[in-house]
Design an enzyme around this catalytic site. Structure first.
Site, mmCIF file in Angstrom:
data_model
loop_
_atom_site.group_PDB
_atom_site.id
_atom_site.type_symbol
_atom_site.label_atom_id
_atom_site.label_comp_id
_atom_site.label_asym_id
_atom_site.label_seq_id
_atom_site.Cartn_x
_atom_site.Cartn_y
_atom_site.Cartn_z
ATOM 1 N NE ARG A 30 -3.934 -2.065 2.143
ATOM 2 C CZ ARG A 30 -4.886 -2.355 1.264
ATOM 3 N NH1 ARG A 30 -5.172 -1.499 0.294
ATOM 4 N NH2 ARG A 30 -5.553 -3.491 1.349
ATOM 5 C CG ASP A 31 1.468 5.559 -2.314
ATOM 6 O OD1 ASP A 31 2.004 5.586 -3.428
ATOM 7 O OD2 ASP A 31 1.638 6.464 -1.449
ATOM 8 C CB ILE A 32 3.533 5.788 2.705
ATOM 9 C CG1 ILE A 32 3.660 5.916 4.201
ATOM 10 C CG2 ILE A 32 4.054 7.030 2.000
ATOM 11 C CD1 ILE A 32 5.116 5.921 4.692
ATOM 12 C CG ASN A 88 3.784 8.939 -12.344
ATOM 13 O OD1 ASN A 88 2.953 9.128 -13.217
ATOM 14 N ND2 ASN A 88 3.496 9.024 -11.063
ATOM 15 C CD GLU A 96 6.848 12.617 -5.482
ATOM 16 O OE1 GLU A 96 6.660 11.802 -4.561
ATOM 17 O OE2 GLU A 96 6.192 13.661 -5.642
ATOM 18 C CB VAL A 97 10.240 6.254 -5.614
ATOM 19 C CG1 VAL A 97 11.113 5.095 -5.168
ATOM 20 C CG2 VAL A 97 9.673 7.001 -4.414
ATOM 21 C CG HIS A 101 6.590 3.249 -8.475
ATOM 22 N ND1 HIS A 101 7.837 3.799 -8.610
ATOM 23 C CD2 HIS A 101 5.731 4.282 -8.393
ATOM 24 C CE1 HIS A 101 7.751 5.114 -8.602
ATOM 25 N NE2 HIS A 101 6.474 5.442 -8.480
ATOM 26 C CG HIS A 103 1.162 5.009 -8.774
ATOM 27 N ND1 HIS A 103 1.210 5.602 -7.537
ATOM 28 C CD2 HIS A 103 2.279 5.414 -9.421
ATOM 29 C CE1 HIS A 103 2.311 6.342 -7.441
ATOM 30 N NE2 HIS A 103 2.970 6.249 -8.569
HETATM 31 P P1 5GP Z 1 5.937 8.402 -7.973
HETATM 32 O O1 5GP Z 1 5.607 9.862 -7.797
HETATM 33 O O2 5GP Z 1 7.429 8.148 -7.984
HETATM 34 O O3 5GP Z 1 5.246 7.785 -9.167
HETATM 35 O O4 5GP Z 1 5.308 7.662 -6.735
HETATM 36 C C1 5GP Z 1 6.021 7.316 -5.592
HETATM 37 C C2 5GP Z 1 5.004 6.835 -4.590
HETATM 38 O O5 5GP Z 1 5.695 6.182 -3.558
HETATM 39 C C3 5GP Z 1 4.194 7.974 -3.959
HETATM 40 O O6 5GP Z 1 2.808 7.767 -4.208
HETATM 41 C C4 5GP Z 1 4.561 7.886 -2.481
HETATM 42 O O7 5GP Z 1 3.464 8.165 -1.640
HETATM 43 C C5 5GP Z 1 5.038 6.442 -2.354
HETATM 44 N N1 5GP Z 1 6.031 6.248 -1.303
HETATM 45 C C6 5GP Z 1 7.166 6.972 -1.123
HETATM 46 N N2 5GP Z 1 7.864 6.509 -0.068
HETATM 47 C C7 5GP Z 1 7.151 5.458 0.419
HETATM 48 C C8 5GP Z 1 7.366 4.562 1.506
HETATM 49 O O8 5GP Z 1 8.363 4.628 2.244
HETATM 50 N N3 5GP Z 1 6.424 3.596 1.718
HETATM 51 C C9 5GP Z 1 5.321 3.482 0.911
HETATM 52 N N4 5GP Z 1 4.458 2.502 1.216
HETATM 53 N N5 5GP Z 1 5.092 4.311 -0.119
HETATM 54 C C10 5GP Z 1 5.989 5.292 -0.367
#
Ligand code: 5GP
Length: 116
Positions: A30-32, A88, A96-97, A101, A103
């Protein structure tokens, strides 16, 4: 060599997360910061930073991400109403990460794809 992100620690269970599924190829948790009632991230266990780094040898893991999305959508009870899968890529894509991944978002009407 790509730099590890927080997601590698989640895969190895070195930090807590709500893991819904894990096998030898992928992990789903699950997303945080959920943006919908169901917001799950499905990732390859192998560190692939972005879609730009995908290789043919990754096709099995990337395909597995879709079968896991289907399974989790069903378990979450959102399969029939529908949901959205998003990957993304890089800064304009809002990544961001830097560990690929998918979503999985659902549980409410999500509206048009691009809102800004
Ligand atoms: P992006 O913007 O890279 O597509 O999405 C990164 C997602 O990773 C974001 O929705 C963010 O809330 C989620 N996320 C970032 N750090 C963590 C974490 O430590 N644990 C979890 N479960 N989700 C994370």
């Amino acid at each position: 060599m790509a730099e590890e992100t927080i997601f590698s620690k989640i895969i190895r269970k070195e930090i807590p997360s709500d893991i819904l599924y894990q096998d030898e190829l992928v992990t789903a948790f699950r997303d945080i910061n959920p943006r919908a009632p169901s917001h799950i991230l499905i990732i390859p266990n192998k560190l692939i930073p972005t879609v730009n780094d995908v290789e043919e040898e990754d096709e099995l893991a990337l395909g597995r991400m879709f079968t896991v999305a289907r399974k989790i959508a069903k378990e979450e009870g959102i399969a029939e109403d529908g949901y959205r899968l998003i990957v993304n890529t890089n800064s304009y894509g809002g990544q961001e990460v830097y560990h690929i991944h998918m979503h999985l978002l659902g549980g409410r009407p999500l509206g048009p794809l691009l809102m800004s």
